[in-house]
Scaffold this active site. Sequence first.
Site, PDB file in Angstrom:
ATOM      1  N   GLY A  28       0.780  -1.232   0.000  1.00  0.00           N
ATOM      2  CA  GLY A  28       0.000   0.000   0.000  1.00  0.00           C
ATOM      3  C   GLY A  28       0.808   1.277   0.000  1.00  0.00           C
ATOM      4  N   LYS A  29       2.098   1.185  -0.318  1.00  0.00           N
ATOM      5  CA  LYS A  29       2.950   2.386  -0.315  1.00  0.00           C
ATOM      6  C   LYS A  29       2.471   3.428  -1.321  1.00  0.00           C
ATOM      7  CE  LYS A  29       6.571   0.132  -1.458  1.00  0.00           C
ATOM      8  NZ  LYS A  29       5.778  -1.115  -1.616  1.00  0.00           N
ATOM      9  N   GLU A  50       7.881   6.469  -5.989  1.00  0.00           N
ATOM     10  CA  GLU A  50       8.982   5.628  -6.454  1.00  0.00           C
ATOM     11  C   GLU A  50       9.177   5.868  -7.955  1.00  0.00           C
ATOM     12  OE1 GLU A  50      10.401   1.107  -5.343  1.00  0.00           O
ATOM     13  OE2 GLU A  50       8.279   1.484  -5.678  1.00  0.00           O
ATOM     14  N   PHE A 109      16.426  -5.574  -1.480  1.00  0.00           N
ATOM     15  CA  PHE A 109      16.352  -6.195  -2.804  1.00  0.00           C
ATOM     16  C   PHE A 109      17.695  -6.761  -3.267  1.00  0.00           C
ATOM     17  CE2 PHE A 109      12.586  -3.664  -2.438  1.00  0.00           C
ATOM     18  CZ  PHE A 109      11.624  -4.448  -3.040  1.00  0.00           C
TER      19      PHE A 109
END
Length: 228
Positions: A28-29, A50, A109
């Site tokens: 939900g960012k 982003e 990541f």
Amino acid sequence: MALREGPTPARFLPEGLVFCVEGNIGCGKSTLVKALMERVAGSGVNVVEEPVDQWVNHNGKNYLELSYTDPTGYAVPFQNLVFDSYVNVQRLQNPDIMERSPMSATRVFCAVNGSRGVIPATALPGMAARGEAVMRTIATRPVFVYLELPPEECLRRMRRRDRTGEAGVGLDYLRLLHERYEAWLSSAEDVERVDASRSREEIVDRVIEILCRRHPRLRAPLTRKSQL
């Protein structure tokens, strides 16, 4: 990737202080950041999404999708592209609040892709050093706002939104990301945790409360009559 040219906007918050909205894929960012952008529109607070647009069409290729479908061939080029895109973010958007950060690129990541063998172990130290160097140009006092959500629910949300490039993301990968996020942010210096299983309105209200408490100057732009 060519660095983009243009003026660097003034910041609303003190130099070095940036709030980074972090969390797994599908937590939900983007929804939260868009809501914050609407709240502060025209106030001078720089809220930055982003930089996915720089990843999905670079030299005619979707590097985000390729990093999932061909990780051995594209994990390293994609992470380097991510770092370059954050340099552009700092130069052209100068965030006060931002979605993810170079730190999660390295601590989460890169680390996961290293453990899977798709980023060579010999490349990891250099990538980590570069990510942290880029981070220092953006924030020396980052506050990480962590949206916590079980990976199973992240997967359900991903499947519902059906975003381009995410078809290759499975539950095992989300679980690895979740483990790395927890390991990193459990020991990070400044973290605010938010239950991302709550409703959209509750999450936005909770994050606004955190931001106003952490820096009172944000109260005026964030508590104006909601445009949501």
